[in-house]
Design a protein around this motif. Structure first.
Motif, mmCIF file in Angstrom:
data_model
loop_
_atom_site.group_PDB
_atom_site.id
_atom_site.type_symbol
_atom_site.label_atom_id
_atom_site.label_comp_id
_atom_site.label_asym_id
_atom_site.label_seq_id
_atom_site.Cartn_x
_atom_site.Cartn_y
_atom_site.Cartn_z
ATOM 1 N N ASN A 88 13.194 -12.976 -21.664
ATOM 2 C CA ASN A 88 14.311 -12.038 -21.534
ATOM 3 C C ASN A 88 14.275 -10.876 -22.515
ATOM 4 O O ASN A 88 14.915 -9.850 -22.284
ATOM 5 N N ALA A 89 13.535 -11.012 -23.606
ATOM 6 C CA ALA A 89 13.535 -9.989 -24.663
ATOM 7 C C ALA A 89 13.201 -8.578 -24.180
ATOM 8 O O ALA A 89 13.822 -7.610 -24.638
ATOM 9 N N PRO A 90 12.243 -8.396 -23.273
ATOM 10 C CA PRO A 90 11.909 -7.019 -22.870
ATOM 11 C C PRO A 90 12.990 -6.314 -22.052
ATOM 12 O O PRO A 90 12.955 -5.088 -21.918
ATOM 13 N N ASN A 91 13.960 -7.059 -21.511
ATOM 14 C CA ASN A 91 14.960 -6.488 -20.608
ATOM 15 C C ASN A 91 16.188 -5.987 -21.370
ATOM 16 O O ASN A 91 16.980 -6.783 -21.861
ATOM 17 N N ASP A 92 16.349 -4.680 -21.421
ATOM 18 C CA ASP A 92 17.445 -4.102 -22.203
ATOM 19 C C ASP A 92 18.815 -4.586 -21.749
ATOM 20 O O ASP A 92 19.731 -4.734 -22.559
ATOM 21 N N ASP A 93 18.968 -4.863 -20.458
ATOM 22 C CA ASP A 93 20.280 -5.295 -19.959
ATOM 23 C C ASP A 93 20.649 -6.713 -20.367
ATOM 24 O O ASP A 93 21.750 -7.173 -20.108
ATOM 25 N N ARG A 94 19.748 -7.408 -21.032
ATOM 26 C CA ARG A 94 20.038 -8.761 -21.528
ATOM 27 C C ARG A 94 20.685 -8.743 -22.918
ATOM 28 O O ARG A 94 21.071 -9.782 -23.430
#
Length: 109
Positions: A48-54
């Motif tokens: 999940n780290a690469p996804n800014d919306d997380r």
């Protein structure tokens, strides 16, 4: 390069910290009752780290800044330290995005 460090809390629960290449802690997990659950938490952070919306960007009651990294189901999988500035918090998020996906995992005794 960053690394995940798994340790055992005084109450016997497992917890991980994501540390940047300079050794600074940039993300801390909740307590897990089993090692396998803790390892699953690490895999979730990597995914999940690469996804800014997380990232949930927050401001504390005292006017400081922090963030939570959430899984696709909305569960918090890691929490940052408290930052003095919004830009510090945003730099922390970028550090997690950069360090988490390829970080090695080590276990402390």
């Amino acid at each position: 390069m960053g690394k995940f460090v798994i340790s055992t809390r005084k109450n016997g629960e497992y917890q991980f910290q994501l540390k940047a290449g300079n050794g600074q802690v940039i993300l801390v997990s909740e307590g897990y009752t089993s090692m396998s659950s803790c390892e699953n938490g690490i895999e979730s952070v990597k995914k999940n780290a690469p996804n800014d919306d997380r990232y949930e960007r927050r401001t504390t009651e005292s006017g400081k800044f922090r963030f939570n990294l959430k899984a696709g189901n909305g569960q918090v999988i890691g929490t940052s330290e408290t930052y003095e500035s919004e830009s510090g918090r945003d730099n922390g998020i970028e550090s997690v995005k950069k360090n988490a996906p390829d970080a090695e995992v080590v276990t402390e005794a």
